[in-house]
Design a protein around this motif. Structure first.
Motif, PDB file in Angstrom:
ATOM      1  N   ASP A  51       0.863  -1.290  -0.170  1.00 44.65           N
ATOM      2  CA  ASP A  51      -0.008  -0.014   0.090  1.00 44.65           C
ATOM      3  C   ASP A  51       0.619   1.254   0.160  1.00 44.65           C
ATOM      4  OD1 ASP A  51       1.038  -0.195   2.486  1.00 44.65           O
ATOM      5  OD2 ASP A  51      -0.997   0.210   3.503  1.00 44.65           O
ATOM      6  N   ALA A  52       1.968   1.136   0.192  1.00 44.35           N
ATOM      7  CA  ALA A  52       3.043   2.196  -0.012  1.00 44.35           C
ATOM      8  C   ALA A  52       4.319   1.752  -0.666  1.00 44.35           C
ATOM      9  CB  ALA A  52       3.473   2.465   1.417  1.00 44.35           C
ATOM     10  N   PHE A  53       5.158   2.612  -1.042  1.00 40.67           N
ATOM     11  CA  PHE A  53       6.527   2.519  -1.680  1.00 40.67           C
ATOM     12  C   PHE A  53       7.535   2.513  -0.622  1.00 40.67           C
ATOM     13  CE2 PHE A  53      10.505   3.853  -3.452  1.00 40.67           C
ATOM     14  CZ  PHE A  53      10.870   2.898  -4.054  1.00 40.67           C
ATOM     15  N   TYR A  54       8.461   1.669  -0.149  1.00 32.11           N
ATOM     16  CA  TYR A  54       9.806   1.541   0.605  1.00 32.11           C
ATOM     17  C   TYR A  54      10.902   1.113  -0.006  1.00 32.11           C
ATOM     18  CZ  TYR A  54       6.156   1.438   4.034  1.00 32.11           C
ATOM     19  OH  TYR A  54       5.004   1.466   4.921  1.00 32.11           O
ATOM     20  N   ALA A  55      12.086   1.769  -0.002  1.00 36.56           N
ATOM     21  CA  ALA A  55      13.257   1.522  -0.563  1.00 36.56           C
ATOM     22  C   ALA A  55      14.291   1.302   0.696  1.00 36.56           C
ATOM     23  CB  ALA A  55      13.692   2.451  -1.736  1.00 36.56           C
ATOM     24  N   ASN A  56      15.248   0.512   0.644  1.00 38.92           N
ATOM     25  CA  ASN A  56      16.341   0.325   1.655  1.00 38.92           C
ATOM     26  C   ASN A  56      17.582  -0.042   0.973  1.00 38.92           C
ATOM     27  OD1 ASN A  56      17.601  -1.850   3.657  1.00 38.92           O
ATOM     28  ND2 ASN A  56      17.014  -0.017   4.882  1.00 38.92           N
ATOM     29  N   LEU A  57      18.446   0.960   1.378  1.00 41.77           N
ATOM     30  CA  LEU A  57      19.825   0.321   0.761  1.00 41.77           C
ATOM     31  C   LEU A  57      20.867   0.294   1.953  1.00 41.77           C
ATOM     32  CD1 LEU A  57      19.865   2.802  -2.236  1.00 41.77           C
ATOM     33  CD2 LEU A  57      19.523   0.186  -2.204  1.00 41.77           C
ATOM     34  N   ASN A  58      21.656  -0.501   2.049  1.00 41.35           N
ATOM     35  CA  ASN A  58      22.645  -0.651   3.375  1.00 41.35           C
ATOM     36  C   ASN A  58      24.140  -0.785   2.940  1.00 41.35           C
ATOM     37  OD1 ASN A  58      20.401  -0.778   5.303  1.00 41.35           O
ATOM     38  ND2 ASN A  58      20.181  -2.835   4.265  1.00 41.35           N
ATOM     39  N   PRO A  59      24.729   0.126   2.030  1.00 40.04           N
ATOM     40  CA  PRO A  59      26.006  -0.083   1.754  1.00 40.04           C
ATOM     41  C   PRO A  59      26.961  -0.089   3.061  1.00 40.04           C
ATOM     42  CG  PRO A  59      25.383   2.340   1.470  1.00 40.04           C
ATOM     43  CD  PRO A  59      24.228   1.564   1.926  1.00 40.04           C
ATOM     44  N   THR A 100      25.995   2.232   6.241  1.00 40.27           N
ATOM     45  CA  THR A 100      25.208   3.334   6.151  1.00 40.27           C
ATOM     46  C   THR A 100      23.809   3.156   5.629  1.00 40.27           C
ATOM     47  OG1 THR A 100      26.395   4.084   3.990  1.00 40.27           O
ATOM     48  CG2 THR A 100      27.290   4.897   6.141  1.00 40.27           C
ATOM     49  N   PRO A 101      22.952   2.775   6.441  1.00 42.83           N
ATOM     50  CA  PRO A 101      21.589   2.366   5.879  1.00 42.83           C
ATOM     51  C   PRO A 101      20.774   3.825   5.568  1.00 42.83           C
ATOM     52  CG  PRO A 101      21.909   1.312   7.912  1.00 42.83           C
ATOM     53  CD  PRO A 101      23.092   2.011   7.873  1.00 42.83           C
ATOM     54  N   ILE A 102      20.298   3.598   4.374  1.00 47.90           N
ATOM     55  CA  ILE A 102      19.523   4.918   3.781  1.00 47.90           C
ATOM     56  C   ILE A 102      17.971   4.202   3.418  1.00 47.90           C
ATOM     57  CG2 ILE A 102      19.437   6.537   2.018  1.00 47.90           C
ATOM     58  CD1 ILE A 102      22.379   6.154   1.784  1.00 47.90           C
ATOM     59  N   ASN A 103      16.923   4.928   3.821  1.00 42.38           N
ATOM     60  CA  ASN A 103      15.562   4.539   3.814  1.00 42.38           C
ATOM     61  C   ASN A 103      14.803   5.640   3.311  1.00 42.38           C
ATOM     62  OD1 ASN A 103      15.342   1.858   5.386  1.00 42.38           O
ATOM     63  ND2 ASN A 103      16.409   3.354   6.916  1.00 42.38           N
ATOM     64  N   PHE A 104      14.259   5.132   2.091  1.00 40.32           N
ATOM     65  CA  PHE A 104      13.107   6.059   1.536  1.00 40.32           C
ATOM     66  C   PHE A 104      11.734   5.653   1.457  1.00 40.32           C
ATOM     67  CE2 PHE A 104      16.984   6.086  -0.884  1.00 40.32           C
ATOM     68  CZ  PHE A 104      17.248   7.325  -0.793  1.00 40.32           C
ATOM     69  N   GLY A 105      10.674   6.271   1.758  1.00 38.21           N
ATOM     70  CA  GLY A 105       9.478   6.059   1.840  1.00 38.21           C
ATOM     71  C   GLY A 105       8.280   6.855   1.309  1.00 38.21           C
ATOM     72  N   SER A 106       7.151   6.500   1.079  1.00 40.19           N
ATOM     73  CA  SER A 106       6.260   7.155   0.500  1.00 40.19           C
ATOM     74  C   SER A 106       4.717   6.482   0.782  1.00 40.19           C
ATOM     75  CB  SER A 106       6.189   7.625  -1.222  1.00 40.19           C
ATOM     76  OG  SER A 106       5.162   8.512  -1.446  1.00 40.19           O
ATOM     77  N   HIS A 107       3.749   7.177   1.275  1.00 41.91           N
ATOM     78  CA  HIS A 107       2.659   6.548   1.668  1.00 41.91           C
ATOM     79  C   HIS A 107       1.403   7.295   1.053  1.00 41.91           C
ATOM     80  CE1 HIS A 107       4.381   4.217   5.279  1.00 41.91           C
ATOM     81  NE2 HIS A 107       5.274   5.305   4.944  1.00 41.91           N
ATOM     82  N   SER A 108       0.224   6.936   0.957  1.00 42.56           N
ATOM     83  CA  SER A 108      -1.114   7.761   0.570  1.00 42.56           C
ATOM     84  C   SER A 108      -0.653   8.524  -0.800  1.00 42.56           C
ATOM     85  CB  SER A 108      -1.484   8.535   1.795  1.00 42.56           C
ATOM     86  OG  SER A 108      -1.572   7.730   2.844  1.00 42.56           O
ATOM     87  N   GLY A 109      -0.577   7.818  -1.726  1.00 44.14           N
ATOM     88  CA  GLY A 109      -0.272   8.620  -2.956  1.00 44.14           C
ATOM     89  C   GLY A 109       0.643   9.581  -3.000  1.00 44.14           C
ATOM     90  N   GLY A 110       1.714   9.569  -2.055  1.00 42.53           N
ATOM     91  CA  GLY A 110       2.810  10.356  -2.093  1.00 42.53           C
ATOM     92  C   GLY A 110       2.493  11.813  -1.121  1.00 42.53           C
ATOM     93  N   ARG A 111       1.606  11.512  -0.522  1.00 45.39           N
ATOM     94  CA  ARG A 111       1.181  12.746   0.636  1.00 45.39           C
ATOM     95  C   ARG A 111       1.922  12.708   1.794  1.00 45.39           C
ATOM     96  NH1 ARG A 111      -4.890  12.516   0.913  1.00 45.39           N
ATOM     97  NH2 ARG A 111      -4.383  14.139   2.714  1.00 45.39           N
TER      98      ARG A 111
END
Length: 189
Positions: free
Chosen positions: A39-47, A63-74
């Motif tokens: 129901d949302a977009f998540y991306a996780n990168l751990n170099p 150095t974990p980096i996380n991105f996320g977007s919920h509810s149509g980007g709101r």
């Protein structure tokens, strides 16, 4: 037929020798991550980068980096951490290894919402976690990894649009896929 079976049985141990990626003095560089599209977009990168002070024991930093977007980007967020780790490889050096890893870290996160009332929140967080994983070395120096991870986060923040301070705790369990390049020690012992 017996000769073929005997040859294969003899070849397996011989083929698995020469895999000395986790010897004292070796280094590793790589990372892992995951994507989620429910129901949302998540991306996780751990170099990460690590060093083997002892055979089969790596210490390093990720150095974990996380991105996320919920509810149509709101509602969007981004986080970044600095997390030292310790990893131990079990068993004899072969193409397939099992490892356990522990790490802890500190990081920064920013949340932004464009719902009824827009707001933005930035906060410091700390975390602790562990992983159990496997690696398959496709060459003597390159390994493909799969990990089961558990991580616990604690953060405190102050809202930019409202005058409140809050503490937050959460945990998550993930499965990540990754790649590591193992650089052998330059010394011959």
């Amino acid at each position: 037929m017996k000769k073929i079976i005997f040859t294969l049985l003899l070849a397996i141990p011989l083929a698995s020798t020469g895999f000395a990626q986790t010897l004292k003095g070796s280094k590793m560089i790589g990372g892992d991550g995951y994507l989620s599209f429910d129901d949302a977009f998540y991306a996780n990168l751990n170099p990460n980068i690590g060093y083997f002070p002892l055979d089969d024991l790596a210490v390093g930093i990720k150095t974990p980096i996380n991105f996320g977007s919920h509810s149509g980007g709101r509602f969007k967020y981004i986080t970044g951490d600095l997390a030292p780790f310790v990893r131990y490889y079990f068993g004899k050096p072969t193409r397939f290894r099992v490892f356990a890893e522990g790490s802890g870290g500190i990081g920064y996160a920013r949340n932004k919402s464009e719902r009824n009332e827009s707001y933005s929140v930035g906060y410091i967080r700390n975390s602790i976690g562990g992983s159990l994983g496997t690696v398959y070395f496709i060459t003597e120096q390159v390994g493909l990894e799969a990990q089961l991870n558990y991580r616990n986060y604690k953060s405190g923040y102050k809202s930019s649009s409202e005058n409140f301070i809050a503490d937050s705790r959460r945990s998550n369990t993930t499965i990540t896929l990754g790649i590591q390049v193992h650089l052998p020690t330059s010394k011959k012992e």
